[in-house]
Design a protein around this motif. Structure first.
Motif, PDB file in Angstrom:
ATOM      1  N   GLN A  79       9.119   5.215   8.928  1.00  0.00           N
ATOM      2  CA  GLN A  79       9.526   6.203   9.931  1.00  0.00           C
ATOM      3  C   GLN A  79      10.929   6.743   9.626  1.00  0.00           C
ATOM      4  O   GLN A  79      11.174   7.948   9.705  1.00  0.00           O
ATOM      5  CB  GLN A  79       9.502   5.569  11.317  1.00  0.00           C
ATOM      6  N   THR A  80      11.834   5.860   9.258  1.00  0.00           N
ATOM      7  CA  THR A  80      13.208   6.274   8.968  1.00  0.00           C
ATOM      8  C   THR A  80      13.265   7.167   7.731  1.00  0.00           C
ATOM      9  O   THR A  80      13.960   8.195   7.729  1.00  0.00           O
ATOM     10  CB  THR A  80      14.106   5.036   8.796  1.00  0.00           C
ATOM     11  N   CYS A  81      12.546   6.799   6.668  1.00  0.00           N
ATOM     12  CA  CYS A  81      12.507   7.640   5.468  1.00  0.00           C
ATOM     13  C   CYS A  81      11.913   9.005   5.788  1.00  0.00           C
ATOM     14  O   CYS A  81      12.400  10.030   5.305  1.00  0.00           O
ATOM     15  CB  CYS A  81      11.695   6.961   4.370  1.00  0.00           C
ATOM     16  N   ASN A  82      10.878   9.010   6.609  1.00  0.00           N
ATOM     17  CA  ASN A  82      10.247  10.269   6.995  1.00  0.00           C
ATOM     18  C   ASN A  82      11.221  11.157   7.774  1.00  0.00           C
ATOM     19  O   ASN A  82      11.356  12.353   7.495  1.00  0.00           O
ATOM     20  CB  ASN A  82       8.988   9.992   7.816  1.00  0.00           C
ATOM     21  N   VAL A 132       8.575  -4.081  10.260  1.00  0.00           N
ATOM     22  CA  VAL A 132       9.722  -3.628   9.462  1.00  0.00           C
ATOM     23  C   VAL A 132       9.281  -2.518   8.508  1.00  0.00           C
ATOM     24  O   VAL A 132       9.972  -1.504   8.352  1.00  0.00           O
ATOM     25  CB  VAL A 132      10.355  -4.807   8.689  1.00  0.00           C
ATOM     26  N   SER A 133       8.129  -2.695   7.892  1.00  0.00           N
ATOM     27  CA  SER A 133       7.620  -1.681   6.961  1.00  0.00           C
ATOM     28  C   SER A 133       7.429  -0.339   7.657  1.00  0.00           C
ATOM     29  O   SER A 133       7.794   0.711   7.123  1.00  0.00           O
ATOM     30  CB  SER A 133       6.289  -2.128   6.362  1.00  0.00           C
ATOM     31  N   MET A 134       6.874  -0.380   8.845  1.00  0.00           N
ATOM     32  CA  MET A 134       6.643   0.870   9.582  1.00  0.00           C
ATOM     33  C   MET A 134       7.957   1.513  10.013  1.00  0.00           C
ATOM     34  O   MET A 134       8.078   2.737  10.032  1.00  0.00           O
ATOM     35  CB  MET A 134       5.733   0.617  10.785  1.00  0.00           C
ATOM     36  N   LYS A 135       8.947   0.709  10.350  1.00  0.00           N
ATOM     37  CA  LYS A 135      10.263   1.250  10.718  1.00  0.00           C
ATOM     38  C   LYS A 135      10.927   1.912   9.515  1.00  0.00           C
ATOM     39  O   LYS A 135      11.525   2.993   9.634  1.00  0.00           O
ATOM     40  CB  LYS A 135      11.148   0.146  11.300  1.00  0.00           C
ATOM     41  N   VAL A 136      10.816   1.292   8.347  1.00  0.00           N
ATOM     42  CA  VAL A 136      11.362   1.886   7.124  1.00  0.00           C
ATOM     43  C   VAL A 136      10.647   3.206   6.832  1.00  0.00           C
ATOM     44  O   VAL A 136      11.294   4.213   6.531  1.00  0.00           O
ATOM     45  CB  VAL A 136      11.251   0.918   5.925  1.00  0.00           C
ATOM     46  N   SER A 144       0.828  -1.206   0.000  1.00  0.00           N
ATOM     47  CA  SER A 144       0.000   0.000   0.000  1.00  0.00           C
ATOM     48  C   SER A 144       0.866   1.261   0.000  1.00  0.00           C
ATOM     49  O   SER A 144       0.597   2.210  -0.751  1.00  0.00           O
ATOM     50  CB  SER A 144      -0.918  -0.019   1.224  1.00  0.00           C
ATOM     51  N   MET A 145       1.895   1.282   0.828  1.00  0.00           N
ATOM     52  CA  MET A 145       2.791   2.454   0.885  1.00  0.00           C
ATOM     53  C   MET A 145       3.538   2.633  -0.433  1.00  0.00           C
ATOM     54  O   MET A 145       3.734   3.760  -0.901  1.00  0.00           O
ATOM     55  CB  MET A 145       3.779   2.321   2.041  1.00  0.00           C
ATOM     56  N   LEU A 146       3.947   1.526  -1.046  1.00  0.00           N
ATOM     57  CA  LEU A 146       4.658   1.603  -2.324  1.00  0.00           C
ATOM     58  C   LEU A 146       3.735   2.105  -3.431  1.00  0.00           C
ATOM     59  O   LEU A 146       4.143   2.921  -4.263  1.00  0.00           O
ATOM     60  CB  LEU A 146       5.236   0.237  -2.688  1.00  0.00           C
ATOM     61  N   THR A 147       2.505   1.617  -3.440  1.00  0.00           N
ATOM     62  CA  THR A 147       1.536   2.079  -4.431  1.00  0.00           C
ATOM     63  C   THR A 147       1.299   3.577  -4.272  1.00  0.00           C
ATOM     64  O   THR A 147       1.260   4.318  -5.258  1.00  0.00           O
ATOM     65  CB  THR A 147       0.207   1.306  -4.285  1.00  0.00           C
ATOM     66  N   HIS A 148       1.175   4.017  -3.028  1.00  0.00           N
ATOM     67  CA  HIS A 148       0.986   5.445  -2.763  1.00  0.00           C
ATOM     68  C   HIS A 148       2.213   6.244  -3.217  1.00  0.00           C
ATOM     69  O   HIS A 148       2.075   7.334  -3.793  1.00  0.00           O
ATOM     70  CB  HIS A 148       0.704   5.673  -1.279  1.00  0.00           C
ATOM     71  N   ALA A 149       3.404   5.730  -2.968  1.00  0.00           N
ATOM     72  CA  ALA A 149       4.630   6.420  -3.385  1.00  0.00           C
ATOM     73  C   ALA A 149       4.682   6.544  -4.910  1.00  0.00           C
ATOM     74  O   ALA A 149       5.022   7.607  -5.440  1.00  0.00           O
ATOM     75  CB  ALA A 149       5.861   5.685  -2.860  1.00  0.00           C
TER      76      ALA A 149
END
Length: 102
Positions: free
Chosen positions: A91-94, A85-89, A46-51
């Protein structure tokens, strides 16, 4: 005088309505195929599709920080196997790209 204000308003409205994002459907589709298809975590997909959408479809007024954030997600989320892991990635990108201090 009031009529001139309305004319100016409608001209500006017309111009604003005709300004469009630089939409690139082919690049969006390529982005989905490259980054989303192998993802195991639904939240990462979902996050990748949004990106992909932010970078290639709804990119009108996309800031450089937001573009870099979305690219960071594309670079690091596809291999994610679980939500933590997805949420940590995310957060880190943000923090790396959208932080007030960057």
């Amino acid at each position: 005088m009031a009529m001139n204000k309305y004319k100016i308003f409608f001209v500006l409205l017309f111009i604003a309505g005709n300004v469009q994002a630089k939409e690139d459907k082919a690049a969006y589709q390529d982005c989905i195929l490259q980054y989303v298809t192998g993802t195991e975590d639904p939240s990462a997909a979902s996050m990748l599709t949004h990106a992909c959408n932010q970078l290639y479809v709804d990119n009108f007024m996309l800031s450089e920080k937001d573009a870099n954030y979305n690219q960071c997600l594309l670079d690091y989320l596809p291999d994610s196997k679980n939500r933590a892991v997805s949420m940590k990635v995310k957060q880190t990108c943000n923090e790396k790209h959208r932080s007030f201090f960057n």
